[in-house]
Scaffold this active site. Structure first.
Site, short mmCIF file in Angstrom:
data_model
loop_
_atom_site.label_atom_id
_atom_site.label_comp_id
_atom_site.label_asym_id
_atom_site.label_seq_id
_atom_site.Cartn_x
_atom_site.Cartn_y
_atom_site.Cartn_z
N GLU A 275 0.90 -1.09 0.06
CA GLU A 275 0.11 0.01 0.02
C GLU A 275 0.78 0.99 -0.16
O GLU A 275 0.60 2.44 0.40
CB GLU A 275 -0.99 0.12 1.11
N GLY A 276 2.06 1.10 -0.47
CA GLY A 276 2.86 2.27 -0.69
C GLY A 276 4.08 2.26 0.52
O GLY A 276 3.76 2.13 1.47
#
Length: 620
Positions: free
Chosen positions: A442-443
C-alpha cells in the site's frame, strides 16, 4: 494467546479521540459510551476465541493453489463465515446497504483487534472495506446496489488490482487494457501481481477493482481508468452467472503473512489460451481511475497503519508473558537465586519501548480516525474542512510511522525472548516476519513520506502541520500547569491523596521533551516549505526522517494528553488507579526515550541532504 487491551482502547476513545463529542454529530447518535464498550467487548471475545487460534496454524499451513483455485488455511473459511454473520464487515459502512453506520473511530479498535489476532486473516476484510469505500465514492447507484450489500454481508469480498510486473509502484506504467463493448461493458486484458486475496474459497464471489487503460487514453497517470471485474459475472437481479475470464495461475511464497493468498491474476486468458477478455464495468469516468483508487488506497493505508499497531501489541503481549516466566540470572542488586528476566533493567527498557511505541501509535491513529468522522459528519463546513486536512495529513504518518515502529517492536520481542525468540516454535519470529511487509505494501514508507512532504506539507505552506504544532503547544502549557498544581498540593502535605513529587516531575519532564520535539518538528516544516521548489532533492532526501519525526512528535503529543487525563483521573479518584499510574509512567518513558530522538531527526532533515546525495551513482 491474544487479549485485546480494552482499557487502553476505551481510554483513548474517551479521553483523546472524543467519542462523546462525535456521538453528538448527525448520524453518529448511536455511538454512545455503552454501545461502544459493548461492541469492543464482543469484538475482543470473538477475536480471542475464533480468530487468534488460527494464527499459528495459518503460518504453518499456508494457502495453496491448484488449477487456478486457492484453498485457504484450515479454519479460515469457517471463521470468515462467523466474522460475516457477526456483522463485523459492515461496522463502519452505511445502514442503507446493510452496515451498522458506526463511526470510523469505533471500527478502528475492532480492526486493530482483528489484525492482532491474525494479520493474514484480517487482510481479506481490509481490502473489502476499501472496495466498498471506492464504490460509495465513485460507483453508480446500480453498482452500489448490486455490489456493496453482498460485500457487507460477507458473501462477496473485494480486491485492489494496481501492480503489474513491469510497473511496480509506478502506476504511470500500467498497461492493462479495457476495450469498450456495444452494451456499455468493457473487456479487460492484462496481468496483475501481488493481489491480496485475489483468489480464495471463503466467499462465493470476488469483486476486483482493476486499473487499466481504454483505447486512446493519455500516457501516464492521467490515462488510467478504474474497472469493476467480478470473479463471476453478476446478473441484473444480483444472481451469479458464468465464471469471468480472470484466473489465478499462482500465489506467492512469502516471508510472512503466509496464510494470506497473494495472487497473480490474468485477465483475458483462458488457461493459456487467448481468452475473450474479462467482463468489466467502468467506475466513474474514463481516465479518472487513479483519483477513485486513491479513496481505496487511503482507506487501506490507514488500515495498514493499524496493522502496525496491532502486530506491535501482539508482540508486546507475548514478550511480557515470556519475561514473567523466564527465570535467568540473579538480580543486578543481588539475589540468592535467579529471577524472572522481567526484573532486569534492560529487559524492562525493551518492554517499555514496545509498550510506549504501541500506545503512542494507537492514540495517534484513533485521533486521526476521529478527525475523519468529524470531517464527514460535522455540519459546520469550516470545522469539517479543518478536520479533513488533519486526517489527510495524518494518514501517511499513521501508515508509515506505525509500520516502521512495528519492525522495531517485533524485533525487540525476539530480543526479549533471547535465543528462544529465534526459534519458530515460540511464535515470536512470526510477528517480525508478518510485520516486515507492512512498510512496503500500500505504498512504501518513502512513498508515504513523499506524499507527506509534497501534498501534505509543502502544498499548503505547512499550515496544517503548524496548526497541529500549535495545538500540541497548548498541551505543553497544560502539562506545566498541572505539574504546578500537583507541586502546590504536595507542598500542603497531602501528596498521598493527590499526587507525588514523582508525578510532578513526570508531567514537567513530558512537557520539556514535548516542547523540544515540537521545536524540532517546526524547524523541519520550515525547512521543507522554504526549499520545496528551490532544491527538491535536498528536501526529499529527508522525507522519511521527516515522516518519522512527525510520527514521533505527534504520538508523543497524544501521550502527553494521555498523561494529563490520567493525572486528572487520579486526582479525582475515578478510574482504575493502577492503569492510570501506568499511563503516566509510560508517557514519561515515551518522552525520555522516544521523544528525545526528535532533535536528532530534525538535524538529519535540515543538515543531512549532502551526505545522502554526496556519492555519484557509479560509486555505489
Amino acid at each position: 494467546m491474544y487479549k485485546a487491551p480494552l482499557k487502553d482502547m476505551m481510554f483513548v476513545l474517551r479521553e483523546l479521540a472524543g467519542i462523546d463529542r462525535l456521538a453528538k454529530l448527525p448520524g453518529f447518535e448511536e455511538a454512545t459510551d455503552d454501545t461502544v464498550a459493548a461492541v469492543l467487548e464482543e469484538s475482543a471475545r470473538f477475536n480471542a476465541e475464533v480468530i487468534a487460534p488460527l494464527n499459528r496454524d495459518g503460518d504453518l499451513k499456508p494457502s495453496s493453489v491448484s488449477d487456478g483455485r486457492v484453498t485457504t488455511s484450515p479454519g479460515f473459511k469457517e471463521a470468515f463465515r462467523q466474522f460475516a454473520d457477526g456483522g463485523w464487515q459492515g461496522l463502519q459502512h452505511p445502514q442503507a446497504f446493510g452496515g451498522q453506520g458506526l463511526p470510523k473511530v469505533v471500527a478502528t479498535p475492532c480492526i486493530e483487534m482483528l489484525n492482532a489476532a491474525n494479520l493474514s486473516f484480517a487482510l481479506c476484510p481490509l481490502l473489502t472495506d476499501g472496495a466498498i469505500e471506492a464504490l460509495l465514492t465513485a460507483g453508480t447507484d446500480a453498482q452500489r446496489a448490486r455490489f456493496i450489500g453482498p460485500m457487507i454481508e460477507g458473501r462477496w469480498t473485494g480486491t485492489m488490482n494496481l501492480t503489474e510486473p513491469q510497473a511496480g509502484s509506478d502506476l504511470s506504467q500500467v498497461r492493462t487494457r479495457a476495450e469498450p463493448q456495444p452494451d456499455g461493458s468493457y473487456r479487460v486484458f492484462g496481468q496483475k501481481i501481488f493481489i491480496t486475496y485475489g483468489e480464495h474459497d471463503m466467499a462465493e464471489n470476488i469483486v476486483h477493482l482493476v486499473l487499466g487503460r481504454v483505447p486512446g487514453a493519455p500516457e501516464g497517470v492521467k490515462g488510467i481508468s478504474l474497472f469493476l471485474v467480478p470473479k463471476f459475472v453478476v446478473a441484473d437481479d444480483g444472481s451469479l452467472g458464468e465464471r469471468n475470464d480472470v484466473w489465478c495461475p499462482s500465489i506467492e511464497h512469502k516471508l510472512g503473512i503466509k496464510a494470506s493468498p497473494t495472487a497473480v491474476l490474468i485477465f483475458g486468458e483462458d488457461h493459456g489460451e487467448v481468452g475473450r477478455g474479462a467482463i468489466g464495468q467502468l467506475i466513474g469516468e474514463e481516465n479518472r481511475g487513479l483519483e477513485y483508487m486513491f479513496v481505496m488506497m487511503n482507506a487501506a493505508r490507514f488500515a495498514v497503519g493499524m496493522q502496525g499497531v496491532a502486530i506491535a501489541d501482539r508482540a508486546y503481549q507475548q514478550a511480557v508473558g515470556f519475561a514473567r516466566e523466564r527465570i535467568q540470572s540473579r538480580a543486578i542488586e543481588g539475589s540468592a537465586a535467579p529471577v524472572a528476566i522481567i526484573g532486569h533493567p534492560d529487559v524492562r527498557r525493551m518492554l517499555m519501548t514496545m509498550r510506549a511505541y504501541t500506545e503512542g501509535a494507537r492514540a495517534l491513529a484513533y485521533v486521526a480516525a476521529a478527525a475523519h468522522d468529524a470531517a464527514e459528519a460535522d455540519p459546520d463546513a469550516e470545522a469539517a474542512k479543518q478536520n479533513r486536512a488533519v486526517y489527510e495529513y495524518l494518514v501517511p504518518i499513521v501508515k508509515g510511522f506505525s509500520t516502521e515502529m512495528s519492525l522495531e517492536v517485533t524485533s525487540l520481542g525476539i530480543q526479549v525472548h533471547g535465543g528462544m525468540g529465534f526459534i519458530e516454535e515460540t511464535g515470536a519470529a512470526q510477528h517480525l516476519r508478518d510485520a516486515r511487509i507492512l512498510t512496503i505494501y500500500e505504498g512504501t514508507t518513502a512513498i508515504q513520506a513523499n506524499d507527506l512532504v509534497g501534498r501534505k506539507t509543502a502544498r499548503d505552506g505547512g499550515r496544517t502541520a503548524k496548526g497541529l504544532i500549535a495545538q500540541a503547544g497548548r498541551t505543553v502549557a497544560a502539562l506545566r500547569e498541572a505539574g504546578s498544581r500537583v507541586a502546590a498540593i504536595d507542598g500542603g502535605g497531602d501528596g498521598a491523596a493527590s499526587g507525588s513529587g514523582a508525578d510532578r516531575d513526570d508531567l514537567g519532564a513530558i512537557a520539556t521533551r514535548l516542547e523540544r520535539g515540537l521545536e524540532a518538528l517546526g524547524r523541519a516544516v520550515d525547512f521543507i516549505v522554504a526549499g520545496a521548489k528551490g532544491d527538491p532533492r535536498a528536501i526529499y532526501a529527508g522525507s522519511v526522517p521527516y515522516l518519522m519525526l512527525a510520527g514521533t512528535v505527534l504520538a508523543g503529543w497524544q501521550m502527553g494528553r494521555a498523561a494529563l487525563a490520567a493525572r486528572e483521573g487520579l486526582a479525582a479518584g475515578r478510574g482504575d488507579r493502577e492503569f492510570l499510574e501506568a499511563k503516566v509512567a509510560t508517557a514519561r518513558f515515551y518522552g525520555d526515550h522516544i521523544l528525545a530522538r526528535a532533535p536528532a531527526l530534525a538535524d538529519s532533515i535540515v543538515d543531512g541532504a549532502r551526505g545522502v546525495l554526496a556519492l555519484p551513482e557509479v560509486a555505489f
